[in-house]
Design a protein around this motif. Sequence first.
Motif, mmCIF file in Angstrom:
data_model
loop_
_atom_site.group_PDB
_atom_site.id
_atom_site.type_symbol
_atom_site.label_atom_id
_atom_site.label_comp_id
_atom_site.label_asym_id
_atom_site.label_seq_id
_atom_site.Cartn_x
_atom_site.Cartn_y
_atom_site.Cartn_z
ATOM 1 N N TYR A 1 1.448 -7.057 -1.370
ATOM 2 C CA TYR A 1 1.123 -6.812 0.024
ATOM 3 C C TYR A 1 1.508 -8.031 0.856
ATOM 4 C CZ TYR A 1 -1.856 -6.019 4.141
ATOM 5 O OH TYR A 1 -2.335 -5.849 5.422
ATOM 6 N N LYS A 2 2.315 -7.836 1.865
ATOM 7 C CA LYS A 2 2.803 -8.899 2.738
ATOM 8 C C LYS A 2 3.432 -10.046 1.938
ATOM 9 C CE LYS A 2 0.024 -7.850 6.771
ATOM 10 N NZ LYS A 2 -0.843 -8.363 7.861
ATOM 11 N N PRO A 3 4.588 -9.803 1.332
ATOM 12 C CA PRO A 3 5.225 -10.809 0.481
ATOM 13 C C PRO A 3 5.492 -12.137 1.167
ATOM 14 C CG PRO A 3 6.738 -9.005 0.995
ATOM 15 C CD PRO A 3 5.379 -8.559 1.415
ATOM 16 N N GLU A 4 5.626 -12.131 2.479
ATOM 17 C CA GLU A 4 5.900 -13.384 3.187
ATOM 18 C C GLU A 4 4.752 -14.386 3.040
ATOM 19 O OE1 GLU A 4 4.016 -10.491 6.121
ATOM 20 O OE2 GLU A 4 5.558 -10.407 4.556
ATOM 21 N N ARG A 5 3.574 -13.910 2.722
ATOM 22 C CA ARG A 5 2.420 -14.797 2.559
ATOM 23 C C ARG A 5 2.346 -15.410 1.158
ATOM 24 N NH1 ARG A 5 -2.646 -11.643 5.535
ATOM 25 N NH2 ARG A 5 -1.689 -11.456 7.605
ATOM 26 N N TRP A 6 3.204 -14.994 0.258
ATOM 27 C CA TRP A 6 3.106 -15.412 -1.139
ATOM 28 C C TRP A 6 4.286 -16.250 -1.601
ATOM 29 C CZ3 TRP A 6 -1.066 -14.310 -4.329
ATOM 30 C CH2 TRP A 6 -2.051 -13.491 -3.763
ATOM 31 N N GLN A 7 5.093 -16.711 -0.662
ATOM 32 C CA GLN A 7 6.320 -17.400 -1.032
ATOM 33 C C GLN A 7 6.078 -18.676 -1.834
ATOM 34 O OE1 GLN A 7 9.305 -15.979 -0.579
ATOM 35 N NE2 GLN A 7 8.161 -14.251 0.250
ATOM 36 N N ASP A 8 4.954 -19.339 -1.633
ATOM 37 C CA ASP A 8 4.677 -20.598 -2.321
ATOM 38 C C ASP A 8 3.776 -20.438 -3.532
ATOM 39 O OD1 ASP A 8 6.180 -22.032 -0.436
ATOM 40 O OD2 ASP A 8 4.458 -22.180 0.921
ATOM 41 N N ASP A 9 3.422 -19.200 -3.863
ATOM 42 C CA ASP A 9 2.489 -18.962 -4.959
ATOM 43 C C ASP A 9 3.227 -18.863 -6.295
ATOM 44 O OD1 ASP A 9 0.641 -17.095 -6.736
ATOM 45 O OD2 ASP A 9 -0.614 -17.912 -5.139
ATOM 46 N N ALA A 10 2.587 -19.344 -7.365
ATOM 47 C CA ALA A 10 3.204 -19.326 -8.700
ATOM 48 C C ALA A 10 3.443 -17.916 -9.217
ATOM 49 C CB ALA A 10 2.326 -20.099 -9.680
ATOM 50 N N LEU A 11 2.708 -16.922 -8.713
ATOM 51 C CA LEU A 11 2.893 -15.547 -9.175
ATOM 52 C C LEU A 11 4.135 -14.896 -8.565
ATOM 53 C CD1 LEU A 11 -0.184 -16.172 -9.703
ATOM 54 C CD2 LEU A 11 -0.568 -13.730 -9.450
ATOM 55 N N PHE A 12 4.663 -15.531 -7.513
ATOM 56 C CA PHE A 12 5.801 -14.952 -6.794
ATOM 57 C C PHE A 12 6.976 -15.918 -6.737
ATOM 58 C CE2 PHE A 12 7.343 -12.694 -2.761
ATOM 59 C CZ PHE A 12 7.634 -11.509 -3.428
ATOM 60 N N ALA A 13 6.903 -16.969 -7.531
ATOM 61 C CA ALA A 13 7.950 -17.988 -7.525
ATOM 62 C C ALA A 13 9.266 -17.429 -8.039
ATOM 63 C CB ALA A 13 7.523 -19.173 -8.388
ATOM 64 N N PRO A 14 10.389 -17.860 -7.479
ATOM 65 C CA PRO A 14 11.693 -17.356 -7.938
ATOM 66 C C PRO A 14 11.918 -17.553 -9.432
ATOM 67 C CG PRO A 14 11.935 -18.589 -5.891
ATOM 68 C CD PRO A 14 10.520 -18.776 -6.327
ATOM 69 N N GLU A 15 11.472 -18.696 -9.979
ATOM 70 C CA GLU A 15 11.667 -18.959 -11.408
ATOM 71 C C GLU A 15 10.897 -17.962 -12.265
ATOM 72 O OE1 GLU A 15 10.711 -23.128 -9.636
ATOM 73 O OE2 GLU A 15 10.442 -21.020 -9.041
ATOM 74 N N VAL A 16 9.709 -17.576 -11.794
ATOM 75 C CA VAL A 16 8.865 -16.650 -12.550
ATOM 76 C C VAL A 16 9.426 -15.237 -12.482
ATOM 77 C CG1 VAL A 16 6.545 -15.651 -12.690
ATOM 78 C CG2 VAL A 16 6.835 -18.100 -12.236
ATOM 79 N N LYS A 17 9.856 -14.817 -11.296
ATOM 80 C CA LYS A 17 10.464 -13.491 -11.167
ATOM 81 C C LYS A 17 11.744 -13.406 -11.988
ATOM 82 C CE LYS A 17 10.277 -13.565 -6.591
ATOM 83 N NZ LYS A 17 10.466 -13.095 -5.192
ATOM 84 N N ALA A 18 12.520 -14.473 -11.987
ATOM 85 C CA ALA A 18 13.755 -14.488 -12.771
ATOM 86 C C ALA A 18 13.452 -14.379 -14.266
ATOM 87 C CB ALA A 18 14.541 -15.771 -12.482
ATOM 88 N N ALA A 19 12.391 -15.049 -14.710
ATOM 89 C CA ALA A 19 12.007 -14.964 -16.122
ATOM 90 C C ALA A 19 11.595 -13.546 -16.477
ATOM 91 C CB ALA A 19 10.868 -15.939 -16.408
#
Length: 272
Positions: free
Chosen positions: A158-176
């Motif tokens: 919900y509202k991804p713009e608010r989660w850009q700095d969170d570890a659950l939404f980090a680019p490295e984690v999504k890539a993994a």
Amino acid sequence: MKIATYNVNGVNGRLPVLLRWLEEEQPEVVCLQELKAPDDKFPQGAIRALGYDVIWHGQKSWNGVAILSRIGQIHETRRGLPGDAADTHSRYIEAAVGGIIIGGLYLPNGNPRPGPKFDYKLRWFERLIDHAAGLIETGLPVMLAGDFNVMPTDLDVYKPERWQDDALFAPEVKAAYFRLLDQGWTDALRELHPGEAIYTFWDYFRNAYARNAGLRIDHLLLSPTLAGRLVAAEVDAHVRGWEKTSDHAPVWIELAEKPRARRQSKVAKRSG
């Protein structure tokens, strides 16, 4: 066969909720996370009274995973991920149940990011990817189920713009996460709900559940030999509305006895 994953957020404190859900829905197999109880405090008696065999890997105050089965004995195959003998967190348990190898997992949260907890999350994810590759190579029907602490795409938050700095939404984690899927795993919930904003977690704060301000962080991944049996995948979101409930809702799939006709994949494009 109905198989579920449920982060109970404290198995003893939420035991009435867990038992109510088990009685109402009667899944054949369940993976639990965040037991928050040492091995000797796990409520095996109450769970066995409902007809479930159970194995668990507990830890005082934190973590903890378990597998329940009411379709026969559970044959444990692994306790803890390989790759780091110094890692004492109770985050992974694996067993043969009903002809399927099931890995129940609770991936680290990783916040704050950056920092040691985020580094540990990435290392743990790499160990999971390595182990999962070996499971795929067996050719057996395998499932990885649990709280992955990752929202793979913008559709999962919900509202991804608010989660850009969170570890659950980090680019490295999504890539993994997508490197894991690229081994051949099918994200069951997204496979059957490709364009739907569907959540499995709602925070206790800011009236999140009532506003449906949620996250999809609980996943069931199916190996190629199992994915063809997938017939349903849903979230019991109403359980999140019960009194003294977990901040997660149970997520479940149904598998046919035999593979069904091959269908075109409907997994949403990776975004975010």
